[in-house]
Scaffold this active site. Structure first.
Site, PDB file in Angstrom:
ATOM      1  N   GLY A 143       0.795  -1.233   0.000  1.00 34.65           N
ATOM      2  CA  GLY A 143       0.000   0.000   0.000  1.00 34.65           C
ATOM      3  C   GLY A 143       0.816   1.265   0.000  1.00 34.65           C
ATOM      4  O   GLY A 143       0.268   2.357   0.150  1.00 34.65           O
ATOM      5  N   TYR A 147       4.995   6.212  -0.965  1.00 36.68           N
ATOM      6  CA  TYR A 147       5.697   6.603   0.264  1.00 36.68           C
ATOM      7  C   TYR A 147       7.065   5.896   0.365  1.00 36.68           C
ATOM      8  O   TYR A 147       8.076   6.521   0.696  1.00 36.68           O
ATOM      9  CB  TYR A 147       4.814   6.246   1.455  1.00 36.68           C
ATOM     10  CG  TYR A 147       5.315   6.640   2.812  1.00 36.68           C
ATOM     11  CD1 TYR A 147       5.098   7.924   3.315  1.00 36.68           C
ATOM     12  CD2 TYR A 147       5.974   5.723   3.633  1.00 36.68           C
ATOM     13  CE1 TYR A 147       5.521   8.280   4.585  1.00 36.68           C
ATOM     14  CE2 TYR A 147       6.401   6.067   4.897  1.00 36.68           C
ATOM     15  CZ  TYR A 147       6.174   7.348   5.375  1.00 36.68           C
ATOM     16  OH  TYR A 147       6.597   7.692   6.642  1.00 36.68           O
ATOM     17  N   TYR A 179       7.421   2.055  13.139  1.00 37.33           N
ATOM     18  CA  TYR A 179       6.029   2.477  13.389  1.00 37.33           C
ATOM     19  C   TYR A 179       5.953   3.198  14.731  1.00 37.33           C
ATOM     20  O   TYR A 179       6.222   2.623  15.780  1.00 37.33           O
ATOM     21  CB  TYR A 179       5.102   1.267  13.344  1.00 37.33           C
ATOM     22  CG  TYR A 179       4.769   0.885  11.913  1.00 37.33           C
ATOM     23  CD1 TYR A 179       3.548   1.233  11.361  1.00 37.33           C
ATOM     24  CD2 TYR A 179       5.701   0.219  11.118  1.00 37.33           C
ATOM     25  CE1 TYR A 179       3.250   0.921  10.036  1.00 37.33           C
ATOM     26  CE2 TYR A 179       5.411  -0.106   9.799  1.00 37.33           C
ATOM     27  CZ  TYR A 179       4.184   0.253   9.267  1.00 37.33           C
ATOM     28  OH  TYR A 179       3.894  -0.061   7.954  1.00 37.33           O
TER      29      TYR A 179
END
Ligand code: CAA
Length: 240
Positions: A143, A147, A179
């Site tokens: 996804g 980025y 993250y």
């Protein structure tokens, strides 16, 4: 001597923690932001840090803002290219606009800001540039072709800039966060988030402060022999 530091995307998320940490360590911080006036005002009222709005993806806006800051406070010694956005979608669904927007802000934004700050740093024989990459620029992610491409680009950009600055006392390094518990994760579905946390050896998300400490070190006099490097702060998620 008080060093002048500009932190892009410096009023929220990881950027907020970086701005606060640099201020705590005695730098004069100017925090850039791109859109959220309310959050920026609240941040400035809470911290006393000067905030300035401009679009890092706009080349002329970066030149103008940096010239104004230098006119008001003095030469910029430290640049932290932190501003970044996500527009996640698998390649089947990703639009050209989603591709372009992320490359423009996350990657071209670093060039625009370095272009504005590097010449004076070089002339003055001292400068620190820290670019915020990502574990997903190092390892890729479902996804995130936009980025991951932008963040991966940041790592090459950093090394080349480091080579150009090395003889002139200007260092350029990257931080690659894993993250981190910020609003940026809010678009990730819960079931996907569980899978991601399961891939982090320390078993938890990082905190913005844990990134800010690394940035502060790389912008300090103590990091004078470190340039062109990437400091990965990701709980062990990516180890090569
Ligand atoms: N890790 C493992 N599995 C993943 C995954 C991931 N990161 N992303 C998607 N998948 C899996 C899903 O669980 C799902 O598997 P099942 O069919 O077995 O359930 C499959 O891939 C398809 O996913 P979705 O059903 O979610 O597909 P979608 O088209 O509805 O959404 C998506 C796709 C937008 C990519 C969504 O999955 C998503 O948001 N994923 C997370 C992407 C991500 O990690 N973004 C990071 C944002 S934070 C950041 O970028 C900061 C940083 O630097 C780290």
């Amino acid at each position: 001597m008080t060093r002048i530091a500009v932190v892009t995307g410096g009023t929220r998320g990881i950027g907020e923690a970086i701005s606060l940490k640099l201020k705590e360590k005695g730098r004069h911080v100017i925090a850039n932001y791109g859109g959220n006036d309310e959050a920026a005002r609240a941040f400035s009222a809470r911290t006393g840090i000067d905030v300035r709005k401009w679009d890092v993806g706009d080349h002329q806006a970066c030149l103008d803002a940096c010239a104004e800051i230098e006119g008001q406070f003095g030469p910029i010694d430290i640049l932290v290219n932190n501003a970044g956005i996500t527009r996640d979608a698998t390649i089947m669904k990703m639009t050209f606009e989603q591709w372009d927007e992320v490359i423009r802000i996350d990657l071209t934004g670093c060039f625009n800001m370095a272009k504005a700050c590097f010449p004076n740093m070089r002339t003055r024989s001292w400068g620190r540039i820290v670019n915020v990459g990502s574990v997903n620029g190092q390892g890729g992610q479902i996804g995130q072709v936009n980025y991951a491409a932008a963040k991966s680009g940041i790592h090459g950009f950093t090394k080349s800039l480091a080579m150009e600055g090395a003889r002139f006392g200007v260092t350029a390094n990257a931080i690659a966060p894993g993250y981190i518990a910020t609003e940026m994760l809010s678009t990730i579905p819960d079931n996907v988030m569980e899978k991601i946390v399961a891939q982090i050896p320390v078993g938890r998300l990082g905190q913005p402060e844990e990134i800010a400490r690394g940035v502060e070190f790389l912008t300090s006099d103590n990091a004078s022999f470190i340039t062109g490097s990437t400091l990965s702060i990701n709980g062990g998620q990516h180890m090569y």
